[in-house]
Design a protein around this motif. Structure first.
Motif, PDB file in Angstrom:
ATOM      1  N   GLU A  73       0.845  -1.187   0.000  1.00 10.41           N
ATOM      2  CA  GLU A  73       0.000   0.000   0.000  1.00 10.41           C
ATOM      3  C   GLU A  73       0.882   1.239   0.000  1.00 10.41           C
ATOM      4  O   GLU A  73       1.932   1.266   0.644  1.00 10.41           O
ATOM      5  CB  GLU A  73      -0.898  -0.006   1.239  1.00 10.41           C
ATOM      6  CG  GLU A  73      -1.892   1.141   1.277  1.00 10.41           C
ATOM      7  CD  GLU A  73      -2.783   1.071   2.505  1.00 10.41           C
ATOM      8  OE1 GLU A  73      -3.992   0.854   2.344  1.00 10.41           O
ATOM      9  OE2 GLU A  73      -2.247   1.224   3.627  1.00 10.41           O
ATOM     10  N   TYR A  74       0.453   2.267  -0.713  1.00  2.90           N
ATOM     11  CA  TYR A  74       1.205   3.515  -0.803  1.00  2.90           C
ATOM     12  C   TYR A  74       0.246   4.689  -0.657  1.00  2.90           C
ATOM     13  O   TYR A  74      -0.917   4.619  -1.051  1.00  2.90           O
ATOM     14  CB  TYR A  74       1.956   3.607  -2.136  1.00  2.90           C
ATOM     15  CG  TYR A  74       3.023   2.547  -2.293  1.00  2.90           C
ATOM     16  CD1 TYR A  74       4.323   2.773  -1.845  1.00  2.90           C
ATOM     17  CD2 TYR A  74       2.726   1.310  -2.847  1.00  2.90           C
ATOM     18  CE1 TYR A  74       5.302   1.801  -1.967  1.00  2.90           C
ATOM     19  CE2 TYR A  74       3.697   0.320  -2.972  1.00  2.90           C
ATOM     20  CZ  TYR A  74       4.980   0.569  -2.531  1.00  2.90           C
ATOM     21  OH  TYR A  74       5.947  -0.397  -2.643  1.00  2.90           O
ATOM     22  N   GLU A  75       0.772   5.761  -0.092  1.00  6.49           N
ATOM     23  CA  GLU A  75      -0.009   6.972   0.083  1.00  6.49           C
ATOM     24  C   GLU A  75       0.629   8.103  -0.718  1.00  6.49           C
ATOM     25  O   GLU A  75       1.854   8.165  -0.864  1.00  6.49           O
ATOM     26  CB  GLU A  75      -0.115   7.326   1.565  1.00  6.49           C
ATOM     27  CG  GLU A  75      -0.905   6.274   2.332  1.00  6.49           C
ATOM     28  CD  GLU A  75      -0.954   6.527   3.830  1.00  6.49           C
ATOM     29  OE1 GLU A  75      -0.516   7.617   4.252  1.00  6.49           O
ATOM     30  OE2 GLU A  75      -1.431   5.642   4.559  1.00  6.49           O
ATOM     31  N   LEU A  76      -0.217   8.991  -1.216  1.00  8.56           N
ATOM     32  CA  LEU A  76       0.201  10.044  -2.126  1.00  8.56           C
ATOM     33  C   LEU A  76      -0.021  11.415  -1.510  1.00  8.56           C
ATOM     34  O   LEU A  76      -1.050  11.669  -0.884  1.00  8.56           O
ATOM     35  CB  LEU A  76      -0.596   9.968  -3.437  1.00  8.56           C
ATOM     36  CG  LEU A  76      -0.758   8.601  -4.097  1.00  8.56           C
ATOM     37  CD1 LEU A  76      -1.723   8.707  -5.266  1.00  8.56           C
ATOM     38  CD2 LEU A  76       0.596   8.091  -4.569  1.00  8.56           C
ATOM     39  N   PHE A  77       0.942  12.312  -1.733  1.00 11.66           N
ATOM     40  CA  PHE A  77       0.803  13.719  -1.377  1.00 11.66           C
ATOM     41  C   PHE A  77       1.267  14.524  -2.584  1.00 11.66           C
ATOM     42  O   PHE A  77       2.444  14.443  -2.961  1.00 11.66           O
ATOM     43  CB  PHE A  77       1.644  14.069  -0.152  1.00 11.66           C
ATOM     44  CG  PHE A  77       1.294  13.295   1.092  1.00 11.66           C
ATOM     45  CD1 PHE A  77       0.345  13.761   1.981  1.00 11.66           C
ATOM     46  CD2 PHE A  77       1.919  12.073   1.358  1.00 11.66           C
ATOM     47  CE1 PHE A  77       0.020  13.049   3.126  1.00 11.66           C
ATOM     48  CE2 PHE A  77       1.603  11.348   2.494  1.00 11.66           C
ATOM     49  CZ  PHE A  77       0.641  11.835   3.386  1.00 11.66           C
ATOM     50  N   GLY A  78       0.373  15.275  -3.196  1.00 10.31           N
ATOM     51  CA  GLY A  78       0.706  16.039  -4.392  1.00 10.31           C
ATOM     52  C   GLY A  78       0.605  17.532  -4.153  1.00 10.31           C
ATOM     53  O   GLY A  78      -0.476  18.046  -3.856  1.00 10.31           O
ATOM     54  N   ASP A  79       1.738  18.246  -4.278  1.00 10.63           N
ATOM     55  CA  ASP A  79       1.763  19.695  -4.071  1.00 10.63           C
ATOM     56  C   ASP A  79       1.455  20.420  -5.372  1.00 10.63           C
ATOM     57  O   ASP A  79       2.079  20.154  -6.414  1.00 10.63           O
ATOM     58  CB  ASP A  79       3.140  20.137  -3.560  1.00 10.63           C
ATOM     59  CG  ASP A  79       3.305  19.885  -2.073  1.00 10.63           C
ATOM     60  OD1 ASP A  79       2.307  19.557  -1.421  1.00 10.63           O
ATOM     61  OD2 ASP A  79       4.442  20.013  -1.577  1.00 10.63           O
ATOM     62  N   LEU A  80       0.500  21.368  -5.310  1.00 11.86           N
ATOM     63  CA  LEU A  80       0.102  22.180  -6.448  1.00 11.86           C
ATOM     64  C   LEU A  80      -0.002  23.635  -6.004  1.00 11.86           C
ATOM     65  O   LEU A  80      -0.246  23.916  -4.830  1.00 11.86           O
ATOM     66  CB  LEU A  80      -1.254  21.721  -6.993  1.00 11.86           C
ATOM     67  CG  LEU A  80      -1.342  20.291  -7.555  1.00 11.86           C
ATOM     68  CD1 LEU A  80      -2.770  19.791  -7.499  1.00 11.86           C
ATOM     69  CD2 LEU A  80      -0.825  20.255  -8.983  1.00 11.86           C
ATOM     70  N   VAL A  81       0.140  24.556  -6.955  1.00  8.97           N
ATOM     71  CA  VAL A  81      -0.017  25.978  -6.659  1.00  8.97           C
ATOM     72  C   VAL A  81      -0.937  26.584  -7.718  1.00  8.97           C
ATOM     73  O   VAL A  81      -0.666  26.476  -8.923  1.00  8.97           O
ATOM     74  CB  VAL A  81       1.334  26.729  -6.649  1.00  8.97           C
ATOM     75  CG1 VAL A  81       1.116  28.204  -6.298  1.00  8.97           C
ATOM     76  CG2 VAL A  81       2.299  26.088  -5.672  1.00  8.97           C
ATOM     77  N   HIS A  82      -2.034  27.208  -7.282  1.00  5.66           N
ATOM     78  CA  HIS A  82      -2.936  27.902  -8.201  1.00  5.66           C
ATOM     79  C   HIS A  82      -2.309  29.214  -8.669  1.00  5.66           C
ATOM     80  O   HIS A  82      -1.394  29.755  -8.032  1.00  5.66           O
ATOM     81  CB  HIS A  82      -4.267  28.193  -7.501  1.00  5.66           C
ATOM     82  CG  HIS A  82      -5.073  26.969  -7.211  1.00  5.66           C
ATOM     83  ND1 HIS A  82      -5.914  26.373  -8.136  1.00  5.66           N
ATOM     84  CD2 HIS A  82      -5.170  26.217  -6.082  1.00  5.66           C
ATOM     85  CE1 HIS A  82      -6.500  25.320  -7.581  1.00  5.66           C
ATOM     86  NE2 HIS A  82      -6.059  25.196  -6.351  1.00  5.66           N
ATOM     87  N   ALA A  83      -2.835  29.743  -9.781  1.00  2.00           N
ATOM     88  CA  ALA A  83      -2.344  31.013 -10.309  1.00  2.00           C
ATOM     89  C   ALA A  83      -2.580  32.157  -9.325  1.00  2.00           C
ATOM     90  O   ALA A  83      -1.910  33.185  -9.391  1.00  2.00           O
ATOM     91  CB  ALA A  83      -3.021  31.329 -11.646  1.00  2.00           C
ATOM     92  N   THR A  84      -3.509  31.979  -8.407  1.00  2.00           N
ATOM     93  CA  THR A  84      -3.758  32.984  -7.375  1.00  2.00           C
ATOM     94  C   THR A  84      -2.691  32.971  -6.288  1.00  2.00           C
ATOM     95  O   THR A  84      -2.678  33.851  -5.428  1.00  2.00           O
ATOM     96  CB  THR A  84      -5.115  32.735  -6.723  1.00  2.00           C
ATOM     97  OG1 THR A  84      -5.130  31.411  -6.150  1.00  2.00           O
ATOM     98  CG2 THR A  84      -6.246  32.860  -7.735  1.00  2.00           C
TER      99      THR A  84
END
Length: 476
Positions: free
Chosen positions: A295-306
């Motif tokens: 089993e694996y867990e995911l953390f995805g970092d994103l940045v909005h244009a704001t």
């Protein structure tokens, strides 16, 4: 790419409270404000409108005055700052200044800090996402107090209405007769019915306002992962209907990548730092490297244009993947499940990474600068460090139960894309190789709660990303 040893056995979304970081909402910054190095902590309010706590510290104790002011990160409001508040010097720590600022709306804000000292003035802006996490609960004593006042007011209103109807027409010293008593009872009954109606109407209004604010409380983007037979992981994002304006097609690059994806095993003995590509608005794909079954867990970092950052989360289980080789900015680490131990030297390719830990207890909710030395195998300082995606290093702080996740850079926990917006530009930071980087890297961070954590530290030497893991126990 090699084919998978077996297809995924189970894929399911993992609901979690996620914002800029998972379970770690405070913003930390280690930067220059003019000629002064400052350590800044901003603790956003959990409810909006609310009060943010701001701490500004000069390690060299050079500051005589500190001013702080909140303003939007983008738009016309970012150019016209209101009158700044004066931060107060802490009585027991002369180098520390504290203040409190109202954050009035949800979205992307900044705290502009202006410092003054013998060497002149300096200004720096700290991007702060204001995402309402909850409603403020009413305490039991307050409930009892308000209920008591309500009963007194209602009872007083009924008594006054009844007395006016019963005795309003009487002369001085005259005793109410049967007719007057009857009028008083009728007026009292009408007052009781009117009081009940007003209380019910008020309760309905209160419930409607609470329901409206509940829709205002931040809801993280939902992630639907799917794993193809060839080892290609697809992450589809969905807005669960947060009332605030938000898009899933306005992400901007942060360190040259739209998404920084971290894949970890539940025991934190495997760690992958990957960079999926956007295949369509709101969807990203990543060919996975070799993954053992589990089993694996995911953390995805994103940045909005704001400038608002978000960390999406997910979980999948696989029977094993035989994938592509790690290359480019992607990296992986595998180690033992046992505790690594604070302050120990970690052996990496062609050298080692050493945590400069002084042995003092690490307290929750306290800014700490985590410093690491990079050495050759013989213990001499490394002289071949390169920038890794524009930074001397990257660090990931994960609580053992994975309820806390934070991706931190030497400048702090705010994403570089948001820092560039705060500075008035979103231009990409040059990522050229730089010679003679210091053989050390540090990260400012404050653990949000007590418990056991693992710290992943990443640097780049001669084109190879090196990862070391350290364990830390945080006290209350």
């Amino acid at each position: 790419m090699k084919r998978t040893l077996a297809a995924a056995a189970l894929l399911l979304a993992w609901p979690a409270v996620a914002a800029a970081h998972v379970g770690s909402p405070d913003v930390f910054l280690d930067a220059q404000a003019g000629p002064y190095r400052v350590l800044i902590t901003v603790r956003p309010p959990h409810a909006i409108p609310g009060v943010a706590d701001v701490e500004v510290q000069s390690p060299a104790n050079e500051l005589s005055r500190v001013q702080i002011v909140p303003l939007p990160l983008t738009g016309p409001g970012a150019q016209f700052a209101p009158t700044a508040d004066l931060a107060v010097r802490a009585a027991n720590i002369p180098s520390l200044f504290t203040g409190h600022l109202w954050m009035m709306t949800a979205g992307s804000w900044q705290v502009r800090v202006t410092v003054h000292g013998n060497r002149g003035d300096g200004t720096i802006s700290v991007p702060v996402p204001t995402l309402p996490q909850t409603t403020l609960a009413m305490t039991t004593p307050l409930r009892v107090l308000l209920a008591t006042f309500m009963l007194l007011l209602c009872g007083g209103f009924v008594a006054i209405a009844s007395a006016i109807a019963r005795e309003g027409r009487l002369g001085a010293g005259e005793t109410p007769g049967p007719a007057a008593v009857r009028r008083g009872r009728i007026a009292g009954t009408v007052a009781v019915l009117l009081t009940i109606a007003v209380v019910l109407l008020g309760n309905w209004w209160w419930a409607a306002e609470a329901s409206a604010y509940a829709r205002y409380v931040y809801k993280p983007l939902e992630t639907m992962p799917s794993l193809a037979a060839d080892g290609r992981l697809t992450l589809t994002l969905r807005d669960p209907g947060w009332i605030a304006s938000r898009r899933i097609d306005d992400f901007v690059p942060d360190h040259d990548h739209l998404m920084h994806l971290f894949v970890v095993s539940p025991s934190l003995d495997r760690f992958y730092h990957l960079h999926p590509r956007r295949v369509e608005p709101g969807a990203f794909a990543q060919p996975l490297p070799d993954l053992p079954a589990g089993e694996y867990e995911l953390f995805g970092d994103l940045v909005h244009a704001t400038g608002v950052p978000e960390t999406v989360t997910g979980r999948f289980t696989t029977a094993g993947v035989a994938g592509r080789l790690i290359d480019g900015d992607d990296s992986e680490w595998a180690g033992g499940r046992e505790s690594v131990g604070a302050g120990l030297t970690r052996t990496v390719k062609d050298g080692r990474i050493v945590w400069d830990y002084d042995g003092m207890p690490i307290a929750a909710r306290k800014l700490t600068v985590f410093a690491f030395r990079i050495e050759n195998t013989d213990g001499s300082p490394a002289d071949d460090l390169e920038l890794y995606m524009g930074m001397p290093g990257h660090a990931v702080f994960v609580k053992r139960d994975r309820r806390v996740f934070a991706h931190v850079h030497p400048a702090g926990s705010a994403p570089m894309a948001a820092m560039q917006i705060a500075a008035g530009t979103i231009a990409t930071t040059p990522h050229n190789h730089v010679a003679a980087l210091p053989p050390a890297v540090s990260f400012p961070y404050g653990f949000p709660e007590s418990g056991d954590y693992r710290i992943f530290v990443q640097v780049k030497r001669r084109g190879v990303v090196q990862t070391a893991a350290f364990d830390a126990t945080v006290s209350r």
